[in-house]
Design a protein around this motif. Sequence first.
Motif, PDB file in Angstrom:
ATOM      1  N   LYS A 161      -1.457 -16.059  44.021  1.00  0.00           N
ATOM      2  CA  LYS A 161      -0.380 -16.137  43.038  1.00  0.00           C
ATOM      3  C   LYS A 161      -0.670 -17.254  42.055  1.00  0.00           C
ATOM      4  CE  LYS A 161       1.865 -18.196  46.989  1.00  0.00           C
ATOM      5  NZ  LYS A 161       2.864 -17.963  48.048  1.00  0.00           N
ATOM      6  N   LEU A 162      -0.051 -17.151  40.887  1.00  0.00           N
ATOM      7  CA  LEU A 162      -0.163 -18.209  39.892  1.00  0.00           C
ATOM      8  C   LEU A 162       0.872 -19.284  40.177  1.00  0.00           C
ATOM      9  CD1 LEU A 162      -0.772 -16.424  36.463  1.00  0.00           C
ATOM     10  CD2 LEU A 162      -2.429 -17.223  38.159  1.00  0.00           C
ATOM     11  N   GLN A 163       0.509 -20.517  39.850  1.00  0.00           N
ATOM     12  CA  GLN A 163       1.401 -21.663  39.982  1.00  0.00           C
ATOM     13  C   GLN A 163       1.447 -22.426  38.661  1.00  0.00           C
ATOM     14  OE1 GLN A 163      -0.524 -23.821  43.205  1.00  0.00           O
ATOM     15  NE2 GLN A 163       0.789 -22.839  44.735  1.00  0.00           N
ATOM     16  N   ALA A 164       2.502 -23.219  38.494  1.00  0.00           N
ATOM     17  CA  ALA A 164       2.635 -24.078  37.313  1.00  0.00           C
ATOM     18  C   ALA A 164       3.255 -25.401  37.738  1.00  0.00           C
ATOM     19  CB  ALA A 164       3.489 -23.399  36.248  1.00  0.00           C
ATOM     20  N   ARG A 165       3.001 -26.417  36.969  1.00  0.00           N
ATOM     21  CA  ARG A 165       3.657 -27.701  37.216  1.00  0.00           C
ATOM     22  C   ARG A 165       5.081 -27.643  36.689  1.00  0.00           C
ATOM     23  NH1 ARG A 165       0.598 -31.763  39.151  1.00  0.00           N
ATOM     24  NH2 ARG A 165      -1.660 -31.746  38.853  1.00  0.00           N
ATOM     25  N   ASP A 166       6.045 -28.071  37.532  1.00  0.00           N
ATOM     26  CA  ASP A 166       7.440 -28.059  37.107  1.00  0.00           C
ATOM     27  C   ASP A 166       7.773 -29.292  36.281  1.00  0.00           C
ATOM     28  OD1 ASP A 166       7.759 -30.179  38.876  1.00  0.00           O
ATOM     29  OD2 ASP A 166       8.873 -29.018  40.364  1.00  0.00           O
ATOM     30  N   MET A 167       9.054 -29.503  35.994  1.00  0.00           N
ATOM     31  CA  MET A 167       9.482 -30.605  35.139  1.00  0.00           C
ATOM     32  C   MET A 167       9.126 -31.964  35.733  1.00  0.00           C
ATOM     33  SD  MET A 167      11.275 -27.694  34.903  1.00  0.00           S
ATOM     34  CE  MET A 167      12.642 -27.796  36.059  1.00  0.00           C
ATOM     35  N   ASN A 168       8.939 -32.021  37.055  1.00  0.00           N
ATOM     36  CA  ASN A 168       8.582 -33.278  37.717  1.00  0.00           C
ATOM     37  C   ASN A 168       7.083 -33.413  37.974  1.00  0.00           C
ATOM     38  OD1 ASN A 168      11.343 -34.120  37.974  1.00  0.00           O
ATOM     39  ND2 ASN A 168      11.554 -32.624  39.643  1.00  0.00           N
ATOM     40  N   GLY A 169       6.321 -32.436  37.508  1.00  0.00           N
ATOM     41  CA  GLY A 169       4.877 -32.496  37.662  1.00  0.00           C
ATOM     42  C   GLY A 169       4.349 -31.902  38.952  1.00  0.00           C
ATOM     43  N   ALA A 170       5.226 -31.326  39.787  1.00  0.00           N
ATOM     44  CA  ALA A 170       4.791 -30.743  41.066  1.00  0.00           C
ATOM     45  C   ALA A 170       4.336 -29.299  40.855  1.00  0.00           C
ATOM     46  CB  ALA A 170       5.937 -30.783  42.073  1.00  0.00           C
ATOM     47  N   TRP A 171       3.280 -28.899  41.588  1.00  0.00           N
ATOM     48  CA  TRP A 171       2.829 -27.519  41.522  1.00  0.00           C
ATOM     49  C   TRP A 171       3.774 -26.622  42.297  1.00  0.00           C
ATOM     50  CZ3 TRP A 171      -0.563 -25.886  38.172  1.00  0.00           C
ATOM     51  CH2 TRP A 171      -1.579 -26.722  37.713  1.00  0.00           C
ATOM     52  N   ARG A 172       4.250 -25.546  41.654  1.00  0.00           N
ATOM     53  CA  ARG A 172       5.147 -24.591  42.300  1.00  0.00           C
ATOM     54  C   ARG A 172       4.776 -23.173  41.904  1.00  0.00           C
ATOM     55  NH1 ARG A 172      11.128 -26.488  40.956  1.00  0.00           N
ATOM     56  NH2 ARG A 172      11.598 -24.676  42.286  1.00  0.00           N
ATOM     57  N   ASP A 173       5.061 -22.241  42.811  1.00  0.00           N
ATOM     58  CA  ASP A 173       4.750 -20.836  42.552  1.00  0.00           C
ATOM     59  C   ASP A 173       5.619 -20.298  41.422  1.00  0.00           C
ATOM     60  OD1 ASP A 173       3.023 -20.984  44.694  1.00  0.00           O
ATOM     61  OD2 ASP A 173       4.413 -20.002  46.103  1.00  0.00           O
ATOM     62  N   ILE A 174       5.012 -19.506  40.552  1.00  0.00           N
ATOM     63  CA  ILE A 174       5.777 -18.770  39.542  1.00  0.00           C
ATOM     64  C   ILE A 174       5.645 -17.263  39.791  1.00  0.00           C
ATOM     65  CG2 ILE A 174       5.690 -20.566  37.776  1.00  0.00           C
ATOM     66  CD1 ILE A 174       3.391 -19.026  36.456  1.00  0.00           C
ATOM     67  N   GLU A 175       5.002 -16.914  40.894  1.00  0.00           N
ATOM     68  CA  GLU A 175       4.902 -15.536  41.351  1.00  0.00           C
ATOM     69  C   GLU A 175       5.183 -15.516  42.849  1.00  0.00           C
ATOM     70  OE1 GLU A 175       1.554 -14.132  38.064  1.00  0.00           O
ATOM     71  OE2 GLU A 175       0.923 -14.589  40.109  1.00  0.00           O
ATOM     72  N   TYR A 176       5.577 -14.358  43.383  1.00  0.00           N
ATOM     73  CA  TYR A 176       5.892 -14.299  44.812  1.00  0.00           C
ATOM     74  C   TYR A 176       5.238 -13.074  45.435  1.00  0.00           C
ATOM     75  CZ  TYR A 176       9.258 -10.459  44.184  1.00  0.00           C
ATOM     76  OH  TYR A 176       9.835  -9.248  43.902  1.00  0.00           O
ATOM     77  N   LEU A 177       5.025 -13.160  46.738  1.00  0.00           N
ATOM     78  CA  LEU A 177       4.472 -12.049  47.494  1.00  0.00           C
ATOM     79  C   LEU A 177       5.580 -11.403  48.317  1.00  0.00           C
ATOM     80  CD1 LEU A 177       1.186 -13.758  48.679  1.00  0.00           C
ATOM     81  CD2 LEU A 177       1.424 -12.007  46.919  1.00  0.00           C
ATOM     82  N   PRO A 178       5.840 -10.119  48.134  1.00  0.00           N
ATOM     83  CA  PRO A 178       6.897  -9.451  48.914  1.00  0.00           C
ATOM     84  C   PRO A 178       6.503  -9.320  50.369  1.00  0.00           C
ATOM     85  CG  PRO A 178       5.636  -7.841  47.686  1.00  0.00           C
ATOM     86  CD  PRO A 178       5.135  -9.195  47.244  1.00  0.00           C
TER      87      PRO A 178
END
Length: 217
Positions: free
Chosen positions: A118-135
């Motif tokens: 899945k793709l991830q992005a840095r959130d407003m606090n700079g932490a890496w978080r998923d922007i896609e999910y696996l069902p």
Amino acid sequence: MRNYLVLPMLTMVASMAAAQNAANLNPLNIDFKNRGYFYAASTPLASVAGYGGWGGSDNLYRPVTEQTYLDNNKLFVLLKPEERHAVAEKFSGFALYVINATDDTVFFKAQDSRLNMKLQARDMNGAWRDIEYLPSSWCGNSYHHLYLPSRYQWLFTVPEYTGTLKTKIRAALGYQASRGADEQWIYSNEMDGSVNPGQFDKVPKYKTNGLMDPYNN
């Protein structure tokens, strides 16, 4: 023990027309997590105890032709935003490669031919978080393994997201160094991009496709 496989060479021809078409499309602007879409296939071989691909994907691995990729001598994920592709013939996208430059075959847990990626992005606090999910499937037959032989690669198209938050984007991939080994994670190169805050938390409602659909999300 090495898991080396010798397989016939395949050819891969890029479509210049598809790249030109993608350049004229708009990026994908959503405010929720996108559903996993990294479908791949492996040739079923008895030598790896029936490991292979099923579930309908025709995205079979192809030989690595770039010597600079092989020189890495490792499994890696490469985002190539300069290599443009269309997504569903509606949105702009680009190439993502999973490349096995090691001397061994690498294994992957899969779900109906979908890799754990899945793709991830840095959130407003700079932490890496998923922007896609696996069902999650309730059917045991959905779960299997794929493999990627030495000096072979998979090619995927990922959407070019756009949103109000300028950030960094990368891909995360789960893999197994050998059959039965614990799953490990590797991460791609980082690239500039933008997303909407809702892509970190919101999961869209899913409409099942009938009694034979093993997914509820």
